[in-house]
Design a protein around this motif. Structure first.
Motif, PDB file in Angstrom:
ATOM      1  N   ILE A  16      54.955  -4.530  69.896  1.00  0.00           N
ATOM      2  CA  ILE A  16      55.342  -3.473  69.025  1.00  0.00           C
ATOM      3  C   ILE A  16      54.825  -3.561  67.634  1.00  0.00           C
ATOM      4  O   ILE A  16      56.084  -4.311  66.921  1.00  0.00           O
ATOM      5  CB  ILE A  16      56.631  -3.085  69.596  1.00  0.00           C
ATOM      6  N   ARG A  46      57.216   0.996  63.753  1.00  0.00           N
ATOM      7  CA  ARG A  46      57.778   2.019  64.720  1.00  0.00           C
ATOM      8  C   ARG A  46      58.647   1.660  65.608  1.00  0.00           C
ATOM      9  O   ARG A  46      58.954   1.957  67.063  1.00  0.00           O
ATOM     10  CB  ARG A  46      56.414   2.862  65.729  1.00  0.00           C
ATOM     11  N   CYS A  47      59.207   0.627  65.730  1.00  0.00           N
ATOM     12  CA  CYS A  47      60.168  -0.389  66.180  1.00  0.00           C
ATOM     13  C   CYS A  47      61.018   0.944  66.565  1.00  0.00           C
ATOM     14  O   CYS A  47      61.297   0.429  68.423  1.00  0.00           O
ATOM     15  CB  CYS A  47      60.726  -1.332  64.925  1.00  0.00           C
ATOM     16  N   ALA A 104      59.573   2.850  69.387  1.00  0.00           N
ATOM     17  CA  ALA A 104      58.855   1.872  70.534  1.00  0.00           C
ATOM     18  C   ALA A 104      60.428   1.410  71.324  1.00  0.00           C
ATOM     19  O   ALA A 104      59.741   1.232  72.823  1.00  0.00           O
ATOM     20  CB  ALA A 104      57.857   0.823  70.193  1.00  0.00           C
ATOM     21  N   SER A 137      61.092   3.817  73.926  1.00  0.00           N
ATOM     22  CA  SER A 137      60.163   4.745  75.261  1.00  0.00           C
ATOM     23  C   SER A 137      59.737   2.661  76.590  1.00  0.00           C
ATOM     24  O   SER A 137      59.708   3.615  77.442  1.00  0.00           O
ATOM     25  CB  SER A 137      58.836   4.366  74.353  1.00  0.00           C
TER      26      SER A 137
END
Length: 260
Positions: free
Chosen positions: A13, A17-18, A21, A24
């Motif tokens: 990941i 955009r840790c 992610a 998600s």
């Protein structure tokens, strides 16, 4: 950032955009029933190690899931999958919607939703054994009568009466819909309208009549009185939204009023 899922597979990941992610991945696993309802999620240290993420990124991701009704926090215990995930999602989504939607059509549509749910529930209660649910409604009404000089408390007890009416049907979906809609709807109405002794008296008379018909098992009459009460309130709300009262005309001795 790398993520190792429940099967041991590593998911890479991007660090940029840790937070999104992590949210998600966990959302997918919750929706796919990787954790049963009511299950405690792994602790922060374990999740941080799994995702190779900082505690702040993990906490932000969990907060995103909380706003979606997929995770709940318990003080001193950690994060859990809600026992009733669907109900939490319905309630929290409608709560957010009722706070965000400020235009008059959307606000009136929420009131129409309330009208449909409450009239169904009052008819259901009238057909049920009265002793099972009327005591709580009676207590709500008594608290309303005792708070006529405290409009903030009166508003809360009025909301409690209508929430109790729905809750006592044991209809979980309707209960969660109303728990999402009614507090925001009632609070905004309380803040943006004004009151008078005549409105308070009419409000109480409506509630007494609704409870009286419920006690006698008169479903048609209870539904009709509730519908009339809510339709008058809707008309008052619609008029208020079209012609907002001037804040400078507010009576400081009474403050904001309420008519649910």
């Amino acid at each position: 950032m790398k993520s190792r899922n429940l099967s041991g597979r590593v998911t890479r990941i991007p660090q940029s955009r840790c937070q999104a992610a992590i949210a998600s991945v966990l959302e997918s696993e919750i929706l796919e029933a990787a954790w049963a309802p009511g299950t405690r999620l792994p602790g922060e240290a374990e999740l941080c190690a799994r995702f190779g993420a900082s505690r702040s990124a993990l906490r932000e991701a969990l907060q995103v899931l909380k706003t979606r009704g997929l995770v709940e926090s318990r003080r001193g215990s950690g994060s859990y999958v809600p026992a009733n995930r669907g109900a939490a999602c319905v309630r929290d989504t409608l709560t957010l919607y009722s706070k965000l939607m400020r235009d008059a059509p959307a606000f009136l549509e929420l009131f129409d939703l309330r009208l449909l749910v409450e009239t169904f529930c009052v008819r259901h209660l009238a057909a049920a054994a009265p002793d099972r649910h009327l005591e709580r409604l009676e207590n709500c009404l008594l608290r309303m009568e005792g708070s006529m000089n405290d409009l903030g408390k009166f508003a809360k007890e009025d909301i409690a009466f209508h929430l109790t009416l729905v809750k006592e049907t044991k209809h979980e979906l309707f209960s969660n819909i109303m728990r999402g809609v009614l507090p925001g709807l009632g609070v905004r109405f309380a803040l943006e309208t004004y009151t008078s002794p005549s409105l308070i008296k009419r409000n109480l008379a409506d509630h007494r009549a609704i409870l009286r018909h419920l006690t006698r098992g008169h479903g048609d009459e209870a539904e009709e009185r509730l519908r009339d009460h809510l339709m008058r309130s809707r008309q008052h709300l619609e008029s208020m939204l079209k012609n907002p009262p001037n804040p400078r005309c507010r009576n400081p001795s009474t403050g904001p009023g309420y008519q649910p």
